[in-house]
Write an enzyme that holds these catalytic residues in place. Sequence first.
Site, short mmCIF file in Angstrom:
data_model
loop_
_atom_site.label_atom_id
_atom_site.label_comp_id
_atom_site.label_asym_id
_atom_site.label_seq_id
_atom_site.Cartn_x
_atom_site.Cartn_y
_atom_site.Cartn_z
N LYS A 113 0.81 -1.22 0.00
CA LYS A 113 0.00 0.00 0.00
C LYS A 113 0.85 1.27 0.00
O LYS A 113 0.39 2.32 -0.43
CB LYS A 113 -0.96 -0.02 1.18
CG LYS A 113 -2.04 -1.07 0.99
CD LYS A 113 -3.08 -1.06 2.06
CE LYS A 113 -4.18 -2.06 1.75
NZ LYS A 113 -3.72 -3.46 1.91
C1 PLP Z 1 -4.30 -4.54 1.27
C2 PLP Z 1 -3.53 -5.78 1.11
C3 PLP Z 1 -3.92 -6.79 0.19
C4 PLP Z 1 -5.18 -6.70 -0.62
O1 PLP Z 1 -5.11 -5.74 -1.64
P1 PLP Z 1 -6.45 -5.19 -2.31
O2 PLP Z 1 -6.01 -4.06 -3.18
O3 PLP Z 1 -7.32 -4.73 -1.18
O4 PLP Z 1 -7.07 -6.30 -3.07
C5 PLP Z 1 -3.09 -7.90 0.05
N1 PLP Z 1 -1.99 -8.04 0.80
C6 PLP Z 1 -1.57 -7.10 1.68
C7 PLP Z 1 -0.34 -7.33 2.47
C8 PLP Z 1 -2.32 -5.94 1.88
O5 PLP Z 1 -1.93 -5.02 2.77
#
Ligand code: PLP
Length: 466
Positions: A113
Amino acid sequence: MKYLSTRGGMPPKTFTEILLGGLATDGGLTIPEVYPTLSTDELAAMRSMNYRELAFEVLRRFADDIPAADLKTIIDKTYTAEVFGSDDITPVKTLEPGVHLLGLSYGPTLAFKDVAMQLLGNLFEYVLAKENAELNILGATSGDTGSAAEYAMRGKKGVRVFMLSPKGKMSPFQTAQMFSLQDPNIFNIAAEGVFDDCQDIVKAVSNDLDFKAKHKIGAVNSINWARVTAQVVYYFKAYFALTENNDEKVSFSVPSGNFGNVCAGHIARQMGLPIHKLIVATNENDVLDEFFRTGVYRPRPQTEHTSSPSMDISKASNFERFVYDLVGRDPKILKDLWQQVETGGSFDLSKTPYFAKVKDFGFESGSSSHQNRLETIRKVYQQYQTMIDTHTADGVKVGLEHREAGIPMVCLETALPAKFDETIFEALGRHAERPAGLENLEKLPQRFEVMPVDAAVVKQFIVAHS
Ligand SMILES: *Cc1c(COP(=O)(O)O)cnc(C)c1O
């Protein structure tokens, strides 16, 4: 580029106009009126570009109301070796010929993120300064999103972050990551409840439209369009890293929760990047896997708590953007479908022509269990001497099941193992290594406020601190 709502009820807006908002004014999601497409020549020219140049090529098409020179400055300031550990920003690691990891977790909070959120921080600061405005970001987190938002917004002018988390429910690492921030514009609120209580408080405050307008309350959740576009970039980066010319194809396996990450892959493919398959990998919360296998979308009333917690989602917020494309970008059809979902129901596209488009869009899926996760972590460690986190393990497990001869499979590494050490220890009998500088994270002084589950108390706190 103009932006519309998936539900058809918002007048066209610019990128900057939708940047600070959440949902579209009619309750839908914002979406570009048309995806920009790249010519063969443009795609060929991108092959030799570094991450920052690629980011500019992608983002300038979506954010065309920001002057090019300004956008370039923002991108160059965001994607640095200093913040992401290397000039590659998102390095590709080959496990064996044809199987690769795309490293997305080298930002400050060790999860993917950061890639989008770091850009968002700089975009927010830029737009707020231009408009001489301020923003109070209010959010709820159970871990990854909150810390990525705080590390992106810390020290940014015009922005304050009020982040609610369930007191004592996050891992010590996650807690320390957030609570050790001492920046005066970051406020951690430990609510005496569970994550859903935190989310309810955010909803209650946001539903008070007078308060929301008066105190300039905003959000940075995963439906934010700028976050999705920032994630488009690394699909290009990985594709060029693994191919020699643009006739070749590459598949991606994406650990999915809110469908933001894989939605970005879909957009990259729509722009003309030669992506073969986009594999949606879920954990035990397999609503999306069920849809891609059967055509039935059936959000569950309950979310299961798993060892890949950032994918513990039963209603994927970005999925509406994809379904909008599936139903031929017809807001009326989309609205009907979501009416069914929002009244607690489900929908079934299996007997419609729309479901065939899932294949045209290259989508496949699979799911993974705690046992699968442990086995995959062990296997990758033993065969490739590489430690992967639990979410990445879900992606690798499902990705390997969908491997095709001659087509590289890129598994998106969405977090570093240090973040989910408990399960690493369960799988391997040893601990994950901490990146340098974080060895004593839990010993740093922490700054947070404890509050009851009461929206009025949170509102008072926001008023007093903004
Ligand atoms: C947020 C997250 C996901 C999921 O991603 P999306 O965009 O919500 O599908 C997968 N793995 C990790 C480590 C995350 O922080």
